[in-house]
Design a protein around this motif. Structure first.
Motif, PDB file in Angstrom:
ATOM      1  N   HIS A  53    -160.515 -23.168-101.065  1.00 17.25           N
ATOM      2  CA  HIS A  53    -160.383 -22.184-100.523  1.00 17.25           C
ATOM      3  C   HIS A  53    -158.825 -22.525 -99.758  1.00 17.25           C
ATOM      4  O   HIS A  53    -158.131 -21.722 -99.107  1.00 17.25           O
ATOM      5  CB  HIS A  53    -161.385 -21.404 -99.841  1.00 17.25           C
ATOM      6  CG  HIS A  53    -161.572 -22.395 -98.492  1.00 17.25           C
ATOM      7  ND1 HIS A  53    -162.572 -23.294 -98.530  1.00 17.25           N
ATOM      8  CD2 HIS A  53    -161.061 -22.543 -97.181  1.00 17.25           C
ATOM      9  CE1 HIS A  53    -162.608 -24.095 -97.415  1.00 17.25           C
ATOM     10  NE2 HIS A  53    -161.940 -23.490 -96.490  1.00 17.25           N
ATOM     11  N   ASP A  56    -153.083 -22.935-101.086  1.00 17.03           N
ATOM     12  CA  ASP A  56    -152.320 -22.062-100.914  1.00 17.03           C
ATOM     13  C   ASP A  56    -152.116 -20.998-101.927  1.00 17.03           C
ATOM     14  O   ASP A  56    -151.693 -19.985-101.826  1.00 17.03           O
ATOM     15  CB  ASP A  56    -150.985 -22.345-100.580  1.00 17.03           C
ATOM     16  CG  ASP A  56    -151.091 -23.067 -99.016  1.00 17.03           C
ATOM     17  OD1 ASP A  56    -151.768 -22.738 -98.275  1.00 17.03           O
ATOM     18  OD2 ASP A  56    -149.980 -23.909 -98.620  1.00 17.03           O
ATOM     19  N   ARG A  59    -154.364 -17.880-101.655  1.00 18.06           N
ATOM     20  CA  ARG A  59    -153.407 -16.820-100.691  1.00 18.06           C
ATOM     21  C   ARG A  59    -152.393 -16.007-101.124  1.00 18.06           C
ATOM     22  O   ARG A  59    -152.337 -14.946-100.891  1.00 18.06           O
ATOM     23  CB  ARG A  59    -153.177 -17.658 -99.216  1.00 18.06           C
ATOM     24  CG  ARG A  59    -152.776 -16.673 -98.107  1.00 18.06           C
ATOM     25  CD  ARG A  59    -152.284 -17.644 -96.895  1.00 18.06           C
ATOM     26  NE  ARG A  59    -151.621 -16.852 -96.022  1.00 18.06           N
ATOM     27  CZ  ARG A  59    -152.714 -16.622 -94.969  1.00 18.06           C
ATOM     28  NH1 ARG A  59    -154.029 -16.749 -95.127  1.00 18.06           N
ATOM     29  NH2 ARG A  59    -152.256 -15.479 -94.072  1.00 18.06           N
ATOM     30  N   LEU A  72    -155.117  -9.493 -95.401  1.00 18.05           N
ATOM     31  CA  LEU A  72    -155.037 -10.815 -96.100  1.00 18.05           C
ATOM     32  C   LEU A  72    -155.790 -11.917 -95.533  1.00 18.05           C
ATOM     33  O   LEU A  72    -156.448 -12.658 -96.156  1.00 18.05           O
ATOM     34  CB  LEU A  72    -153.287 -11.168 -96.012  1.00 18.05           C
ATOM     35  CG  LEU A  72    -153.148 -12.503 -96.911  1.00 18.05           C
ATOM     36  CD1 LEU A  72    -153.620 -12.543 -98.318  1.00 18.05           C
ATOM     37  CD2 LEU A  72    -151.479 -12.809 -96.563  1.00 18.05           C
ATOM     38  N   GLU A  73    -156.061 -11.925 -94.072  1.00 20.14           N
ATOM     39  CA  GLU A  73    -156.889 -13.016 -93.718  1.00 20.14           C
ATOM     40  C   GLU A  73    -158.033 -12.753 -94.094  1.00 20.14           C
ATOM     41  O   GLU A  73    -158.955 -13.561 -94.276  1.00 20.14           O
ATOM     42  CB  GLU A  73    -156.513 -12.797 -92.082  1.00 20.14           C
ATOM     43  CG  GLU A  73    -155.112 -13.086 -91.309  1.00 20.14           C
ATOM     44  CD  GLU A  73    -154.580 -14.457 -92.095  1.00 20.14           C
ATOM     45  OE1 GLU A  73    -155.293 -15.469 -91.865  1.00 20.14           O
ATOM     46  OE2 GLU A  73    -153.375 -14.690 -92.400  1.00 20.14           O
ATOM     47  N   THR A  76    -158.572 -13.638 -97.630  1.00 21.76           N
ATOM     48  CA  THR A  76    -158.500 -15.232 -97.496  1.00 21.76           C
ATOM     49  C   THR A  76    -159.927 -15.820 -97.385  1.00 21.76           C
ATOM     50  O   THR A  76    -160.545 -16.662 -98.064  1.00 21.76           O
ATOM     51  CB  THR A  76    -157.437 -15.657 -97.006  1.00 21.76           C
ATOM     52  OG1 THR A  76    -156.451 -14.948 -97.537  1.00 21.76           O
ATOM     53  CG2 THR A  76    -157.301 -17.403 -97.193  1.00 21.76           C
TER      54      THR A  76
END
Length: 273
Positions: A53, A56, A59, A72-73, A76
């Motif tokens: 995870h 990048d 993400r 998005l946070e 992720t």
């Protein structure tokens, strides 16, 4: 329907295979990745999954699907939570090792085995969470473009495309809805990995099927286009994308009008892989 996590899992496994191969190949080695995997243990795979995870690429992939800001946070972090969980990571590692040891199935196809882990656990959830999960799935189906929705309902959309389109639709959920959805997904994945799918007795499954048929029939009688929708169900593979999409949306609307034990068993039956 495929879930937001499906695309993440697919990406993670591709990365995992590459990471495993690179970690065990000598600098001048020219062996195939399949050969490299022979020396990797279950613990190695779980450790690597727990670190993936941090890449990048994950993400960036989520951002390309429409996740931004707090969502998005959340997405992720959800990917990290799924792959750091020891039960889920162990399940993933076991699937990779089973393919390695059994042979005959290319490692590249292993990602397909991961997409069912959430489905396997849905039937173990309490009705409150199971119903919420399907309410979100309903919203996702409603947000899909009609051509995509129609192909999804007819099961003619490739799994990778289905995962992508589902993720794009889910990225438009509000923050609290997405957070609760991910909480339920994580729990379902844990249960699916540890318990496998729910197996209802044949009599109970038949009763659930009868409840679904009955509520759908009743629901269609309230609509002026009910007869047309029923014809679409009867010949779904030949229905247009528009008609198939409408049939799928009406179907889930109808099922969600059930209550109590009937709703619980109907949703378990629909969740059975």
């Amino acid at each position: 329907m495929r879930h937001v996590t499906a695309r993440v899992f697919a990406l993670m496994l591709r990365t995992l295979v590459c990471a495993v191969a690179l970690s065990v190949l000598a600098p001048d080695a020219l062996r195939a990745q399949q050969d490299a995997l022979q020396t990797v243990s279950r613990a190695d795979l779980i450790r690597l999954l727990g670190r993936l995870h941090e890449d990048d690429v994950v993400r960036a992939d989520l951002a390309s699907l429409g996740f931004a800001g707090e969502k998005l946070e959340l997405a992720t972090q959800h990917a990290a939570d799924m792959l750091r969980d020891p039960v889920i990571a162990g399940h993933v590692a076991d699937r990779v090792l089973a393919i390695r040891d059994g042979g005959g199935v290319p490692i590249a196809q292993a990602q397909g085995l991961l997409w069912g882990v959430i489905d396997q656990g849905l039937g173990h959830l309490p009705l409150r969470d199971l119903r919420y999960y399907y309410l979100v799935e309903q919203a996702v189906l409603g947000a899909m473009p009609v051509p995509v929705c129609g192909r999804a309902v007819r099961s003619t959309l490739p799994p990778a495309r289905m995962a992508e389109e589902t993720a794009r639709a889910a990225a438009r959920l509000n923050v609290e809805g997405l957070r609760n959805y991910y909480r339920i997904q994580l729990r379902a994945a844990q249960l699916g990995a540890s318990r496998g799918p729910v197996r209802m007795a044949p009599e109970r499954a038949a009763k659930a099927e009868a409840s679904i048929f009955a509520v759908l029939t009743r629901y269609l009688t309230t609509r002026p286009d009910g007869a047309k929708i029923m014809r679409s169900f009867a010949n779904l593979e030949k229905a247009s994308n528009r008609d198939a999409c409408l049939a799928g949306r009406v179907f889930i609307e109808a099922v969600l009008t059930l209550e109590g034990r009937e709703l619980n068993d109907a949703l378990i039956q629909l969740s059975t892989p």
